[in-house]
Design an enzyme around this catalytic site. Structure first.
Site, mmCIF file in Angstrom:
data_model
loop_
_atom_site.group_PDB
_atom_site.id
_atom_site.type_symbol
_atom_site.label_atom_id
_atom_site.label_comp_id
_atom_site.label_asym_id
_atom_site.label_seq_id
_atom_site.Cartn_x
_atom_site.Cartn_y
_atom_site.Cartn_z
ATOM 1 N N ASP A 350 0.833 -1.185 0.000
ATOM 2 C CA ASP A 350 0.000 0.000 0.000
ATOM 3 C C ASP A 350 0.876 1.247 0.000
ATOM 4 O OD1 ASP A 350 -2.667 1.349 0.500
ATOM 5 O OD2 ASP A 350 -1.586 1.976 2.308
ATOM 6 N N GLU A 386 1.666 -0.420 -5.013
ATOM 7 C CA GLU A 386 0.691 0.604 -5.339
ATOM 8 C C GLU A 386 1.485 1.905 -5.384
ATOM 9 O OE1 GLU A 386 -3.351 2.840 -3.772
ATOM 10 O OE2 GLU A 386 -1.838 2.129 -2.355
#
Length: 718
Positions: A350, A386
């Site tokens: 993330d 990401e």
């Protein structure tokens, strides 16, 4: 200290609580501590404080013979409390071990969890020295031993991966075949009905949204909501306890391991969505539960010249200090632990760009990536970034080292724009369809570096993407990052639910177009859970706080004929991809215009008339239709046995215009005859009868339709 407890010096490595069969070694890093107490907590919450007197290289360590699995513990760290200078030691707070393997209890939001007076003005000032014992979680010693039997990583080749993004609770909470007592748990995920579902669908790799131990936000608790997504980690070595069917903390780790073993037995990979960019302690107004009280400046990026406050590249209040060696060590130790001890197959990071921040920029040669590159364990598993960074104007696509793949936000945006009829997207659409070489075609990267997706947990579901122009979010306190600057959605004439069959028919066709594009593009496709049968969040594009039926899978949808048909269509597309390597090349296509002899070229781009595209065609403002030829005889790479790969040739026809267009198939030297295998204008997604078309034959392609044709007669050359 209790007279009944024997203490030995112990060792500074490994960090955390390590049970060896005879006792437990405890080791905690703190560079600023002046004294550390190990606190043993019994079943009645009585506390025994044991001074830790051994310290080496800033690691405080002690060994307790006879102390073993099930022992609950925490730390009290004595040292300076001077927030203005970034120092926040507070022995009144019982701190969890950053390396704990499992936790017991819950943070209850009590004022004692905060080192400042929560009623003071300005906020964050004053002192609160109330003891947090009884209001905080407790770290727990585990037995690390588990019978893995003959477990092995499936090691799915990158170009064969089909990723399925899902959520432990959301996937299983309402499944009718999963026993009620294990729904929403790791045991539920391991149930044969769930695993068989993945196998039948054809996916290879199951990506779980955060399962590291996370904290329920006080702000959401006050609103009567819960953190559903889980991007609020404080335990980077521990499976989230609420997802365990087991009630005993010691059994929760074994339950997770059993789930992974079951997936491996089925040939499926388990990938974890991990959050190493920040922790659950938040900004300067957050609680003191671990890192802040252990060594604030070592674990967090503090504002230069204003050490009371935290650098925030994540939109969550703080950013982990990846410039500090012990903070970096914690991340790397955590990654290795989940591979070596929990047997997972990879990670999706993330806000991964945040981990690259050493000064003020995103640097592909940052220390974290160097450590991953040289690590003999972590470098060998799937690594997905990401590339979103709130402090660097959004997505940083293409900036990661060669062994990394990336969520391709440009793929998502381009494909959405193409199918809703936005002008001048044709050239970029072609690039996304062929693996985004403009983004990843350097540094020896391959098409599989592009994780292609239309939807993900962060945003509309696929059904909502074609049903809503605007977000219709339930009261959820609004996440402070929306993930998408624009939904790029289109309701096709009416907003949300409708009885208009024309609108519904077009929406279903567009869903088939999106899935066909996704699953037949070069790169690695990722499906968001439930998209394969039309899951809806009723226009809510941000369900991070919706731990309820809105975000869970609605398995009853599969009982409806049209949803079941779409599910079969997705299965069929995955099967086409699996059986035809022309759609999952390991290297980028050569591209370029083809001459009369196409035998050595792997791709051709054509206008609807069947002629090769010119530069003017690429730049045409209309840009809503094209034809793509993929040559199965011109695959240059070999298989794992060194054998030449041969495949059928295909033609893909895309018409994103709202009106029908007549397409003419190319001449015989591309193929003498073709069979229609996908037609998204058909309710089932493919013709219910055999449709054969000769070279230079014509096809009437309805508006907003994709067709896929497979060569059934070889090329003929004059």
């Amino acid at each position: 200290m209790s007279k009944n407890i024997t203490t030995l010096p112990g060792h500074r490595s490994p960090l955390g609580a390590t049970y060896d069969g005879a006792g437990t070694n405890f080791a905690l890093f703190s560079q600023v501590a002046e004294a550390v107490e190990l606190c043993l907590i019994d079943e009645d919450n009585n506390e025994t404080r044991i001074p830790v007197t051994e310290v080496h290289a800033y690691v405080w360590h002690i060994y307790l013979p006879g102390v073993g699995p099930g022992q609950r513990y925490g730390y009290r760290v004595h040292g300076p409390y001077d927030p203005e200078n970034g120092l926040r030691c507070d022995p009144s707070k019982l701190l969890v071990d950053p390396y704990a393997r499992v936790f017991d209890g819950e943070f209850d939001g009590h004022a004692s969890l905060y080192s400042y007076d929560i009623h003071s003005q300005p906020p964050g000032t004053g002192r609160n020295t109330e003891d947090s014992l009884g209001h905080t979680r407790l770290s727990t010693v585990i037995n690390p031993y588990f019978d893995w039997k003959n477990d092995r990583h499936p090691n799915i080749p990158d170009n064969e991966m089909v990723i399925y993004e899902t959520h432990v609770k959301g996937m299983t909470q309402t499944h009718p075949e999963v026993p009620e007592e294990i729904r929403g748990t790791y045991a539920g995920m391991a149930h044969p009905a769930i695993i068989e579902y993945f196998k039948d669908l054809g996916v290879t790799s199951v990506e779980l949204m955060p399962v590291h131990q996370f904290l329920q936000d006080d702000r959401l608790r006050e609103l009567g909501l819960r953190n559903y997504w889980g991007y609020n980690t404080f335990g980077f070595f521990a499976p989230h306890t609420e997802y365990a069917a087991a009630q005993n903390p010691g059994e929760m780790v074994a339950e997770f391991k059993a789930m992974v073993r079951a997936y491996h037995d089925a040939g499926l990979e388990v990938i974890l969505d991990v959050v190493y960019n920040h922790t659950a302690e938040g900004n300067h107004l957050g609680p003191t539960i671990a890192f802040r009280g252990i060594d604030n400046a070592a674990y967090y990026r503090l504002v230069d010249g204003d050490a009371r406050h935290y650098m925030d590249y994540t939109g969550t209040g703080n950013s982990l200090n990846v410039r500090h060696p012990y903070s970096l060590q914690m991340i790397m130790d955590s990654l290795r632990y989940w591979v070596e001890e929990m047997h997972v197959d990879g990670f999706r990071f993330d806000l991964a760009a945040t981990l690259a921040r050493e000064l003020n920029d995103v640097d592909k040669l940052a220390t974290f990536f160097d450590l991953v590159q040289q690590d003999p364990v972590v470098s060998q598993v799937k690594l997905i970034a990401e590339p979103w960074d709130i402090g660097h104007d959004g997505y940083q696509v293409g900036n990661f080292p060669p062994i990394w793949s990336e969520w391709n936000g440009k793929y998502r945006d381009t494909v959405r724009d193409f199918w809703r009829g936005e002008p001048s997207t044709l050239g970029e659409f072609a690039s996304r369809l062929t693996g985004s070489s403009d983004l990843y075609g350097n540094n020896d990267r391959r098409p599989t570096a592009s994780i292609n997706f239309i939807t993900a947990h962060d945003g509309f579901t696929l059904k909502d993407l074609v049903s809503y122009n605007e977000k219709h979010n339930a009261a959820n306190g609004e996440d402070n990052r929306d993930g998408e600057s624009h939904n790029r959605s289109w309701n096709h004439g009416e907003e949300g639910d409708t009885d208009n069959e024309d609108v519904l028919k077009l929406r279903r066709r567009q869903m088939r177009n999106f899935m066909t594009t996704l699953l037949l593009s070069q790169g690695t496709p990722m499906i968001a859970h439930g998209d394969e049968f039309g899951r809806t969040q009723h226009g809510n594009n941000n369900v991070y706080a919706q731990d309820n039926e809105l975000s869970w899978m609605d398995w009853s949808l599969l009982d409806r004929e049209k949803n079941a048909n779409f599910h079969k269509f997705v299965q069929r597309l995955i099967n086409i991809r699996r059986n035809h390597p022309v759609f999952r090349r390991r290297r980028f296509l050569d591209g370029g215009p083809l001459g009369a002899d196409v035998r050595d070229r792997d791709i051709a781009w054509m206008v609807p008339s069947g002629k090769l595209m010119t530069q003017d065609d690429w730049g045409h403002h209309f840009g809503r239709s094209l034809m793509v030829y993929l040559n199965g005889d011109a695959i240059t790479e070999t298989d794992e046995h060194g054998q030449h790969i041969e495949d059928d040739s295909f033609i893909l026809i895309f018409n994103a215009h709202h009106e029908s267009i007549e397409f003419t198939l190319p001449p015989k030297h591309f193929g003498a005859q073709w069979k229609l295998v996908v037609d998204t204008s058909d309710a089932g997604g493919y013709p219910d009868h055999e449709a054969l078309i000769d070279a230079e034959g014509t096809l009437e392609v309805l508006g907003r339709t994709t067709m896929v044709l497979k060569q059934t007669a070889p090329p003929e050359f004059e």
